[in-house]
Design a protein around this motif. Structure first.
Motif, short mmCIF file in Angstrom:
data_model
loop_
_atom_site.label_atom_id
_atom_site.label_comp_id
_atom_site.label_asym_id
_atom_site.label_seq_id
_atom_site.Cartn_x
_atom_site.Cartn_y
_atom_site.Cartn_z
N GLN A 53 4.07 -4.26 58.14
CA GLN A 53 3.38 -5.07 58.88
C GLN A 53 4.04 -5.99 60.20
N VAL A 54 5.37 -6.25 59.96
CA VAL A 54 5.98 -7.14 60.95
C VAL A 54 6.46 -6.23 62.12
N PHE A 55 7.03 -5.11 61.76
CA PHE A 55 7.66 -4.25 62.86
C PHE A 55 6.68 -3.18 63.26
N GLY A 56 5.71 -2.71 62.44
CA GLY A 56 4.62 -1.63 62.58
C GLY A 56 3.62 -2.28 63.45
N THR A 57 3.15 -3.52 63.46
CA THR A 57 2.19 -4.12 64.41
C THR A 57 2.54 -5.69 64.51
N PRO A 58 3.61 -5.98 65.16
CA PRO A 58 4.14 -7.30 65.31
C PRO A 58 3.16 -8.21 66.14
N ARG A 59 2.61 -9.16 65.43
CA ARG A 59 1.50 -10.04 65.93
C ARG A 59 2.33 -11.23 67.17
N HIS A 60 3.23 -11.78 66.29
CA HIS A 60 4.03 -12.75 67.48
C HIS A 60 4.75 -12.21 68.49
N PRO A 61 4.46 -12.61 69.92
CA PRO A 61 5.22 -11.92 70.77
C PRO A 61 6.97 -12.33 70.83
N TYR A 62 7.05 -13.20 69.92
CA TYR A 62 8.72 -13.08 69.96
C TYR A 62 9.12 -11.91 69.06
N THR A 63 8.45 -11.56 68.10
CA THR A 63 8.96 -10.33 67.37
C THR A 63 8.81 -9.19 68.44
N ALA A 64 7.86 -8.97 69.04
CA ALA A 64 7.39 -8.00 70.12
C ALA A 64 8.86 -7.76 70.99
N ARG A 65 8.96 -9.00 71.58
CA ARG A 65 10.18 -9.05 72.49
C ARG A 65 11.40 -8.53 72.05
N LEU A 66 11.67 -9.27 70.65
CA LEU A 66 12.97 -8.76 70.13
C LEU A 66 13.03 -7.22 69.85
N LEU A 67 11.84 -6.71 69.44
CA LEU A 67 11.82 -5.33 69.46
C LEU A 67 11.99 -4.40 70.73
N ASP A 68 11.48 -5.05 71.72
CA ASP A 68 11.72 -4.33 72.99
C ASP A 68 13.17 -4.35 73.43
N SER A 69 13.96 -5.34 72.98
CA SER A 69 15.21 -5.45 73.43
C SER A 69 16.19 -4.63 72.72
N MET A 70 15.81 -3.79 71.72
CA MET A 70 16.76 -2.94 70.99
C MET A 70 17.09 -1.65 71.70
N PRO A 71 18.36 -1.31 71.64
CA PRO A 71 18.55 0.15 72.09
C PRO A 71 18.07 1.15 71.17
N ILE A 72 17.54 2.03 71.68
CA ILE A 72 16.83 3.13 70.92
C ILE A 72 17.41 4.36 71.40
N PRO A 73 18.09 5.42 70.44
CA PRO A 73 18.45 6.53 71.17
C PRO A 73 17.10 7.27 71.68
N GLY A 74 17.69 7.91 72.85
CA GLY A 74 16.41 8.87 73.38
C GLY A 74 15.53 7.99 74.30
N MET A 75 15.74 6.71 74.38
CA MET A 75 14.79 5.69 75.24
C MET A 75 15.14 6.01 76.57
N MET A 76 16.49 6.49 77.00
CA MET A 76 16.83 6.55 78.43
C MET A 76 16.06 7.61 79.12
N ARG A 77 15.97 8.65 78.13
CA ARG A 77 15.21 9.97 78.61
C ARG A 77 13.70 9.56 79.05
N LEU A 78 13.29 8.58 78.16
CA LEU A 78 12.08 8.18 78.54
C LEU A 78 11.93 7.24 79.60
N ARG A 79 13.01 6.90 80.40
CA ARG A 79 13.20 6.08 81.52
C ARG A 79 12.69 4.71 81.12
N ARG A 80 12.90 4.05 80.07
CA ARG A 80 12.53 2.78 79.82
C ARG A 80 13.93 1.97 79.84
N LYS A 81 13.50 0.99 80.59
CA LYS A 81 14.72 0.13 80.87
C LYS A 81 14.65 -1.03 79.43
#
Ligand SMILES: Nc1ncnc2c1ncn2[C@@H]1O[C@H](COP(=O)(O)OP(=O)(O)OP(=O)(O)O)[C@@H](O)[C@H]1O
Ligand SMILES: Nc1ncnc2c1ncn2[C@@H]1O[C@H](COP(=O)(O)OP(=O)(O)OP(=O)(O)O)[C@@H](O)[C@H]1O
Ligand SMILES: [Mg+2]
Ligand SMILES: [Mg+2]
Lengths: 332, 348
Positions: A241-269
């Motif tokens: 629930q919490v990571f699949g569909t985060p509802r609180h923006p804080y959880t969502a922003r924390l997830l966005d700040s995680m480096p995930i392998p393969g992300m650079m090829r998606l050109r996401r900062k």
């Protein structure tokens, strides 16, 4: 059915010059046998203070209060110091964030491991030594008999952390509270230690409260998650629930700040969260995260925001997110 | 002495991708370092082989990542590159010149460190501004007003607010202290920064800020870097090339993207699988590394990774693999190219 541990409205205040730090502000936690509850949040959000409050090991002068704090029906708030000392290390094991504060530099590893066992189990010297060797081997320390003779400063950070894990498990506790148990380990050893905790849990039915700021660890190990910020739970539910569909923006922003392998090829900062955790000496009006939140509106800063639940997924936000994150495997 | 790039202009006029002009600014050739551990009374001492015949290079404007588990020798390599420690064998050259022949002061100006814990390396009695001015004073660069100007500009560039310039280290958060350490490292306009786990002590949200800052500095200043981490997910964000170390050796090296898409060494695969993404649909990865842990005082025969390798054959126990070129990467594995599909090639 009674919960193993059940806490309602936990508060911790630490007096400082000219005021107090409100480190924990009304946290509810509960856990059942064999379950993994992860508490996740940035540095200074009150994770360690919550767990130290349960163990009655808060810093001098700090004050805890709660509407309820029961362990297998025993009221921990009314328990005597001696009663608590009997439970601590025996029924509730703890891995402290700072291994050096809980390992005594003047005694060997062996002495310290055996002492816990002998105190709680009235076991003899030989039995305690066998148990210590068994557990060091369990946490992946080769040549255990030799390690028993070493002092804490003679071990690397990673080895010390594993010794702490072994010590917390000496008496096979009902609950293990693990505060950043893998933060000093590198990625491969971290995975090995997390497997070990999982195995122990299935074998022995130990409940684990795992405290960390690493969302990857949480997503891969938690049954339930509590996302804390400024001493409050902002979101809670199953890991899915919490990571699949985060509802609180804080959880969502924390997830966005995680480096995930393969992300650079998606050109996401990487998306950093601007600003810092608020000072905990004040009381805030409205949502604690509003000052850093890109979705915040004026009412977020003025209205009390309650934790609402949908199917057991709780979140304290007036303008929740709805975007699903990871491909939900079901049906694929 | 005046510095040419005093005005924070890029070292090269074009953006970073074109400035990697393929000449090494820093190069290590066959470096080794062994420590002697005393065995205590009556016991014989033992040898700890921390770094074993490592060769690396960093081109101008490029970032070379070094990744590997705890104790594999990353920091030892960093200290040797910084000239803080002498290798037992091998040579380091800076822009073609052996660093052993470069005067201490000049070397420390041209190769700058950024460490994991900025708190222990920042002087608690110096304000943030003084901290960044200090190296300019020591190296007698420019005059007082120009030093002040440069320090303010750098602090601004690393994203510290003006009101914090007169604060002291204990008044800053961990992320802010790391920004100060980076500004200080840039003050003397070094040829290369050697960053040893600069984000390992930080929260993910703060780590993201620092990694983005490093990317921006690479783009804007074209400064070359060595960036050490145990997390390939972090390395991917900053490094053009990466060297994977295991028990003191570089076991795989190549362009970061290719290496992450097609890891050839079984250990590189394990490292990549160990990056725990916050995907609740995936459980803990099964690394297949067995239960033995590497010991630098007792290096296994043959391929030093073989006791933990799920693919090992008898060749691996008997002979040490030579580096092989596969898909543009250099890999030290007898079986490289024959491991089959990687379970975790990163998806497009
Ligand atoms: N002895 C103390 N005196 C005063 N304030 C304290 C003390 N210990 C902790 N605090 C404050 O209490 C708050 C919560 O701290 P806590 O250690 O629980 O955070 P945490 O979530 O565990 O952070 P971390 O991830 O850094 O371990 C912080 O604001 C901290 O500064
Ligand atoms: N001064 C020293 N004396 C003896 N042994 C040392 C010394 N410095 C490093 N070592 C040993 O050399 C090996 C490599 O250490 P190093 O610090 O380079 O590893 P690392 O890859 O940076 O590890 P980490 O990720 O834990 O920082 C380790 O086994 C370490 O114990
Ligand atoms: Mg803590
Ligand atoms: Mg190191």
């Amino acid at each position: 059915m009674t919960k193993l541990l059940d806490i309602k409205n936990l508060r911790v205040e630490i007096p400082i010059q000219g005021g107090a730090v409100h480190a924990v502000r009304g946290v509810d936690l509960s856990i059942d046998r064999g379950e993994t509850l992860c508490i996740v949040g940035e540095s200074g959000s009150g994770k360690s203070m919550s767990s130290l409050a349960v163990m009655n090991l808060l810093p001098k002068g700090a004050h805890r209060s709660a509407d309820r704090m029961s362990f297998l029906g025993t009221d921990l708030l009314r328990l005597s110091h001696r009663g608590m000392a009997r439970i601590r290390g025996d029924r509730i094991g703890m891995i402290f964030q700072e291994p050096m504060t809980s390992l005594n530099p003047a005694y060997t590893i062996g002495n310290q491991l055996q002492e816990v066992y002998r105190r709680h189990r009235r076991a003899g010297r030989a039995a305690a030594r066998d148990r210590a060797i068994e557990l060091l081997e369990l946490v992946g320390i080769p040549n255990a008999p030799l390690r028993l003779r070493q002092y804490p400063h003679q071990l690397s950070g990673g080895l010390r952390q594993r010794v702490m894990i072994a010590m917390s498990l000496m008496c096979e506790p009902d609950i293990l509270i693990a505060d950043e148990p893998t933060s000093a380990l590198d990625v491969t050893v971290q995975v090995q230690i997390l497997h070990l905790l999982k195995d122990l849990q299935t074998k022995l039915g130990i409940a684990v409260i795992l405290i960390t700021h690493d969302l990857g660890v949480v997503a891969r190990t938690a049954d339930r998650v509590a996302v804390v910020y400024a001493g409050q739970i902002l979101e809670t539910g199953t890991a899915r629930q919490v990571f699949g569909t985060p509802r609180h923006p804080y959880t969502a922003r924390l997830l966005d700040s995680m480096p995930i392998p393969g992300m650079m090829r998606l050109r996401r900062k990487l998306q950093a969260i601007p600003g810092t955790v608020p000072s905990l000496t004040n009381d805030f009006q409205g949502c604690a995260f509003a000052a850093r939140c890109d979705r915040a509106r004026p009412e977020c800063r003025t209205t009390e925001v309650p934790l609402v639940r949908e199917d057991g997924h709780g979140f304290a936000c007036l303008h929740p997110e709805t975007e699903a994150r990871f491909a939900q495997k079901a049906g694929v | 002495m005046a510095l040419p790039a005093f005005t924070l202009k890029p070292k090269h006029d074009s953006p970073r991708k074109q400035v990697c002009d393929m000449t090494a600014i820093l190069e290590a050739k066959g470096i080794s370092r062994t420590y002697t551990l005393s065995g205590g009374m009556m016991k014989k001492s033992s040898k700890l082989q921390a770094v074993r015949d490592v060769s690396l290079y960093v081109n101008r404007g490029e970032t070379c990542g070094i990744v590997g588990e705890s104790g594999c020798g990353k920091s030892t390599v960093a200290r040797i590159l910084l000239g803080l420690e002498q290798p037992d064998a091998g040579q380091i050259t800076l822009d073609g010149q052996a660093i052993a022949s470069i005067p201490r002061a000049e070397l420390s100006r041209r190769v700058q460190p950024v460490f994991q814990d900025p708190y222990s390396t920042l002087n608690p009695r110096r304000s943030i501004l003084e901290t960044v001015i200090h190296p300019l004073n020591v190296h007698k660069v420019g005059d007082a007003p120009s030093r002040d100007r440069r320090a303010r500009k750098l602090l601004d560039q690393v994203g510290l607010p003006k009101r914090s310039f007169h604060a002291f280290p204990n008044q800053l958060s961990g992320g802010q202290r790391q920004r100060v350490a980076i500004a200080r490292a840039l003050a003397l306009d070094p040829d290369i920064l050697v960053c040893d786990e600069p984000t390992s002590a930080l929260d993910v949200s703060i780590q993201a800020q620092i990694l983005n800052l490093i990317q921006d500095l690479q783009r804007d200043l074209g400064v070359a870097m060595v960036f050490i981490s145990h997390n390939l997910g972090v390395i991917e964000h900053v490094a053009d090339r990466v060297a994977v170390m295991y028990l003191g050796r570089v076991v795989e090296t190549g362009e970061t993207r290719k290496l992450m898409q097609r890891p050839e060494h079984p250990y590189t695969r394990a490292l990549l699988e160990s990056v725990l993404t916050p995907d609740p649909e995936l459980g803990l990865p099964d690394l297949d590394l067995g239960r033995s842990f590497p010991d630098p005082t007792n290096i296994p025969s043959g391929c030093s990774f073989h006791p933990r390798c799920a693919f090992r054959t008898s060749v691996c126990e008997d002979s040490a693999p030579e580096p092989r070129q596969i898909h543009g990467a250099s890999v030290e594995c007898h079986l490289a190219g024959n491991l089959g599909e990687n379970r975790l090639a990163t998806v497009d």
